[in-house]
Design an enzyme around this catalytic site. Structure first.
Site, PDB file in Angstrom:
ATOM      1  N   HIS A   7      -4.448   7.584  -2.342  1.00  0.00           N
ATOM      2  CA  HIS A   7      -3.946   6.212  -2.161  1.00  0.00           C
ATOM      3  C   HIS A   7      -5.113   5.206  -2.063  1.00  0.00           C
ATOM      4  O   HIS A   7      -5.307   4.574  -1.028  1.00  0.00           O
ATOM      5  CB  HIS A   7      -3.041   6.128  -0.916  1.00  0.00           C
ATOM      6  CG  HIS A   7      -2.113   4.943  -0.944  1.00  0.00           C
ATOM      7  ND1 HIS A   7      -0.859   4.952  -0.395  1.00  0.00           N
ATOM      8  CD2 HIS A   7      -2.254   3.702  -1.457  1.00  0.00           C
ATOM      9  CE1 HIS A   7      -0.279   3.772  -0.551  1.00  0.00           C
ATOM     10  NE2 HIS A   7      -1.119   2.992  -1.207  1.00  0.00           N
ATOM     11  N   GLY A  42       5.868  -6.531 -12.854  1.00  0.00           N
ATOM     12  CA  GLY A  42       5.421  -7.577 -11.921  1.00  0.00           C
ATOM     13  C   GLY A  42       3.934  -7.821 -12.129  1.00  0.00           C
ATOM     14  O   GLY A  42       3.389  -7.530 -13.195  1.00  0.00           O
ATOM     15  N   ARG A  43       3.285  -8.314 -11.088  1.00  0.00           N
ATOM     16  CA  ARG A  43       1.856  -8.671 -11.221  1.00  0.00           C
ATOM     17  C   ARG A  43       1.011  -7.492 -11.690  1.00  0.00           C
ATOM     18  O   ARG A  43       0.223  -7.600 -12.622  1.00  0.00           O
ATOM     19  CB  ARG A  43       1.295  -9.123  -9.865  1.00  0.00           C
ATOM     20  CG  ARG A  43       1.737 -10.487  -9.419  1.00  0.00           C
ATOM     21  CD  ARG A  43       0.941 -10.854  -8.159  1.00  0.00           C
ATOM     22  NE  ARG A  43       1.553 -11.962  -7.462  1.00  0.00           N
ATOM     23  CZ  ARG A  43       2.530 -11.840  -6.585  1.00  0.00           C
ATOM     24  NH1 ARG A  43       3.025 -10.649  -6.276  1.00  0.00           N
ATOM     25  NH2 ARG A  43       3.043 -12.915  -6.002  1.00  0.00           N
ATOM     26  N   ILE A  44       1.172  -6.342 -11.003  1.00  0.00           N
ATOM     27  CA  ILE A  44       0.298  -5.204 -11.324  1.00  0.00           C
ATOM     28  C   ILE A  44       0.697  -4.604 -12.672  1.00  0.00           C
ATOM     29  O   ILE A  44      -0.169  -4.277 -13.497  1.00  0.00           O
ATOM     30  CB  ILE A  44       0.326  -4.153 -10.189  1.00  0.00           C
ATOM     31  CG1 ILE A  44      -0.193  -4.796  -8.883  1.00  0.00           C
ATOM     32  CG2 ILE A  44      -0.522  -2.932 -10.542  1.00  0.00           C
ATOM     33  CD1 ILE A  44      -0.035  -3.941  -7.636  1.00  0.00           C
ATOM     34  N   ARG A  75       4.516   3.769  -5.299  1.00  0.00           N
ATOM     35  CA  ARG A  75       4.812   4.463  -4.051  1.00  0.00           C
ATOM     36  C   ARG A  75       5.287   5.862  -4.408  1.00  0.00           C
ATOM     37  O   ARG A  75       6.024   6.051  -5.381  1.00  0.00           O
ATOM     38  CB  ARG A  75       5.911   3.731  -3.258  1.00  0.00           C
ATOM     39  CG  ARG A  75       5.442   2.503  -2.503  1.00  0.00           C
ATOM     40  CD  ARG A  75       4.513   2.863  -1.335  1.00  0.00           C
ATOM     41  NE  ARG A  75       4.098   1.705  -0.562  1.00  0.00           N
ATOM     42  CZ  ARG A  75       2.968   1.010  -0.751  1.00  0.00           C
ATOM     43  NH1 ARG A  75       2.130   1.341  -1.707  1.00  0.00           N
ATOM     44  NH2 ARG A  75       2.679  -0.018   0.040  1.00  0.00           N
ATOM     45  N   THR A 119       0.922   4.649  -9.326  1.00  0.00           N
ATOM     46  CA  THR A 119       0.084   3.964  -8.330  1.00  0.00           C
ATOM     47  C   THR A 119       0.959   3.052  -7.467  1.00  0.00           C
ATOM     48  O   THR A 119       0.439   2.169  -6.783  1.00  0.00           O
ATOM     49  CB  THR A 119      -1.016   3.110  -9.013  1.00  0.00           C
ATOM     50  OG1 THR A 119      -0.391   2.242  -9.962  1.00  0.00           O
ATOM     51  CG2 THR A 119      -2.047   3.979  -9.702  1.00  0.00           C
ATOM     52  N   GLU A 139       2.102  11.434   2.629  1.00  0.00           N
ATOM     53  CA  GLU A 139       0.666  11.116   2.629  1.00  0.00           C
ATOM     54  C   GLU A 139       0.109  11.339   4.028  1.00  0.00           C
ATOM     55  O   GLU A 139       0.687  10.857   4.992  1.00  0.00           O
ATOM     56  CB  GLU A 139       0.457   9.660   2.195  1.00  0.00           C
ATOM     57  CG  GLU A 139       0.862   9.439   0.737  1.00  0.00           C
ATOM     58  CD  GLU A 139       0.597   8.027   0.230  1.00  0.00           C
ATOM     59  OE1 GLU A 139      -0.012   7.220   0.980  1.00  0.00           O
ATOM     60  OE2 GLU A 139       0.992   7.720  -0.904  1.00  0.00           O
TER      61      GLU A 139
HETATM   62  C1  DGY Z   1      -0.347  -1.862  -0.873  1.00  0.00           C
HETATM   63  O1  DGY Z   1      -0.971  -2.904  -0.686  1.00  0.00           O
HETATM   64  O2  DGY Z   1       0.888  -1.823  -0.915  1.00  0.00           O
HETATM   65  C2  DGY Z   1      -1.158  -0.631  -1.002  1.00  0.00           C
HETATM   66  O3  DGY Z   1      -0.468   0.382  -1.620  1.00  0.00           O
HETATM   67  C3  DGY Z   1      -1.646  -0.194   0.363  1.00  0.00           C
HETATM   68  O4  DGY Z   1      -0.573   0.248   1.118  1.00  0.00           O
END
Ligand code: DGY
Length: 344
Positions: free
Chosen positions: A301, A175-177, A253, A251, A282
């Site tokens: 996080h 996806g985007r990230i 979940r 990075t 967390e």
């Molecule tokens: C998100 O924007 O999903 C970050 O992980 C902060 O929860």
């Protein structure tokens, strides 16, 4: 000076809404000052300023009479909360992820949910790549070695790591990230392969099956959202497919990775290391085995934690909140079905 809302218990440091006649909203974590003052022009705002997020019962209490809730991923928004908040017309999550929210329950009640896509892509991709570099070049171990007095001389065999140029990055979730991380990897001379639940081609990226990605990658970076299909997507079986030198970066979940299986793999040396910005629990417990591995870097996080990005996220979250309070379509809506006519 704000006065406490009558009949409500003031928690230390929290900030209650003055009686303005404006629509009441609750904000569960502080916002940047400029963003908060924009919100305060259009809503009677109560902000939670406690040390941590409000407890479930505190959140129920604070949202009892509000029309808008600006939540974070630390807040559970579920049927219990919605039952206790009959006036709630909008929930705006100050995050792109929304696994903390029972979306089906909101949709059933025709309450729109907002999130913050797009604005945190680059910051989160930077952090993912920082973990790629820090794990493969052993930055934390190297610093700890200095602190432990182990830097005696320039040693040709000291702290050898992985050369990124020419190695392979496997992006799980394009996806985007994931795409932004793939671009960074290409700039570092890495070969990029990817697996996605809904594959979209990307120039220079080879799309492969997940098992093949795990077997071929020197670094695996996770960028899927947390839904039922991705819980423990990376478990013992998947970790066993990885090269003994390969590094896992998460990075996305925490629950995408079976953390106990990851600890086992690190203990057995069946993978080379891990870089984690997200955890199943967390904050992580101080005695969690993951914290004891020198080849595992754990962060609290902070993927989106830049001043610019957190301000953009807060701005978009406020835009969503105000649109919902005004009965308008949210600029970034997770459940647009709420705008469709009800089925008869
Ligand atoms: C998100 O924007 O999903 C970050 O992980 C902060 O929860």
């Amino acid at each position: 000076m704000d006065s406490p809302t009558p009949g409500r218990t003031e928690a230390p440091g929290d900030r209650a809404a003055p009686d303005t006649g404006l629509p009441p909203v609750f904000v569960s974590r502080p916002l940047p000052a400029a963003v908060l003052s924009r919100l305060e022009k259009s809503a009677a705002v109560e902000v939670w300023n406690g040390d941590g997020p409000p407890s479930a019962s505190e959140l129920r209490e604070r949202t009892r009479h509000v029309v808008g809730l600006l939540a974070t991923s630390a807040d559970r928004v579920d049927a219990d909360l919605l039952d206790a908040s009959p006036d709630l017309a909008v929930v705006s999550n100050n995050a792109v992820g929304y696994d903390n929210v029972d979306v089906a329950e909101l949709t059933r009640r025709r309450i729109p949910l907002g999130n913050t896509p797009g604005v945190l892509t680059e910051a989160t991709a930077d952090l993912a790549f920082a973990l790629v570099l820090a794990t493969t070049r052993r930055l934390v171990e190297a610093r700890d070695a200095i602190l432990a007095g182990q830097w005696k001389t320039w040693d040709p065999a000291f702290m050898l790591g992985m050369e990124l140029s020419g190695s392979t990055l496997g992006v799980v979730g394009l996806g985007r990230i994931g795409r932004a991380v793939a671009r960074r990897a290409a700039a570092f001379g890495m070969n990029v392969i990817a697996w996605s639940r809904s594959p979209q081609p990307m120039d220079g990226v080879e799309l492969v099956e997940l098992d093949e990605l795990l077997a071929r990658s020197d670094v695996v970076s996770l960028h899927v959202s947390l839904v039922s299909e991705t819980v423990h997507l990376i478990g013992a079986e998947q970790l066993a497919l990885m090269k003994p030198t390969a590094v896992l970066v998460n990075t996305a979940r925490g629950a995408v990775v079976d953390q106990a299986a990851l600890s086992d793999a690190l203990r057995a040396g069946s993978i080379g290391g891990a870089g984690l910005d997200v955890l199943e629990q967390e904050p992580i417990a101080p005695d969690d085995p993951l914290l004891a591995f020198t080849n595992c870097i754990v962060l609290p996080h902070i993927g989106s934690a830049t001043v610019v990005t957190r301000t953009r996220m807060a701005d978009l979250a406020v835009d969503n909140l105000l649109a919902g309070v005004a009965g308008e379509r949210l600029p970034a809506c997770v459940n647009p079905e709420v705008y469709e006519p009800p089925a008869i």
